[in-house]
Write an enzyme that holds these catalytic residues in place. Structure first.
Site: not given
Ligand code: GAR
Length: 212
Positions: A116, A152, A98-100, A180
């Site tokens: 990301h 991002d 979810r976007i904060l 990674a």
């Protein structure tokens, strides 16, 4: 900031929790001078909560509310309160889907990091490994960055490149990127805990991938 006592981290995730497990295990083995103060998820039964419980670390599901891509106001306040009560100094987003923004980022300004699954600024947003595969790039990877109001877009702390192989599917490429991630994220959290990262605007200094 350098820490005499272990850095108290709060981890937010929605999924299986492999990044969290790597960080928790690096803390457990003494590689990172930090302490998991709280794990929160917006998904009841998410793997990340099970990883925390298995390791005897405090973990909670918090109902995210009525929206699909962000927390509603009540949920956001509940997340902020839980993290404050736990005395969290750094918030580590590990597959939190979810976007904060707004209140949450103001409450923890400059203290929220995210991983990301691409080499930002290429392929922000969802399923970044699939975006990379569909675009046809030959190298992708993962990025750890501070979280700002954009999607991002925050200052980059560290990146690791991952080759795209002939015959890769979205699944095989994502798995190679996640390998990674399990190196990069603990290394970055360790560097922050040691007070090695300086930030000036969108430029950061101090992360040495060779140190791990
Ligand atoms: C990771 O690959 C992470 O990069 C990605 O979700 C996965 C979570 O895996 N995050 C995003 O796509 C954020 N936009 P995990 O639950 O096993 O750590």
């Amino acid at each position: 900031m350098s820490h005499a006592s272990p850095l108290r981290i709060g981890v937010l995730g929605s999924g299986k929790g492999s990044n969290f497990a790597a960080i928790a295990d690096a803390i457990g083995s003494g590689t990172i001078a930090a302490q998991v103060a709280l794990v929160l998820s917006d998904v009841a039964g998410a793997g990340i909560l099970a990883h925390a419980t298995t390791r005897n670390l405090p973990a909670r599901f918090i109902e995210p509310g009525k929206f699909r891509t962000k927390l509603d106001e009540t949920a956001e306040a509940a997340f902020v309160q839980a993290l404050r009560e736990a005395g969290v100094e750094l918030i580590v987003l590990a597959g939190f889907m979810r976007i904060l923004k707004g209140e949450f980022l103001r409450a923890f300004e400059g203290r929220v990091i995210n991983i990301h699954p691409s080499l930002l600024p290429s392929f922000p947003g969802l399923e970044a490994w699939k975006q990379a595969l569909d675009y046809g790039v030959k190298v992708t990877g993962c990025t750890v960055h501070y979280v700002d109001q954009g999607i991002d877009t925050g200052a980059i702390i560290g990146q690791e490149a991952v080759p795209v192989m002939a015959g890769d599917t979205a699944g095989t490429l994502h798995e190679r990127i996640q390998e990674a991630e399990r190196r990069l994220y603990p290394a970055v959290v360790g560097a922050i805990a040691r007070g090695e990262i300086q930030v000036r605007g969108r430029l950061t200094r101090g992360f040495d991938p060779a140190r791990g």
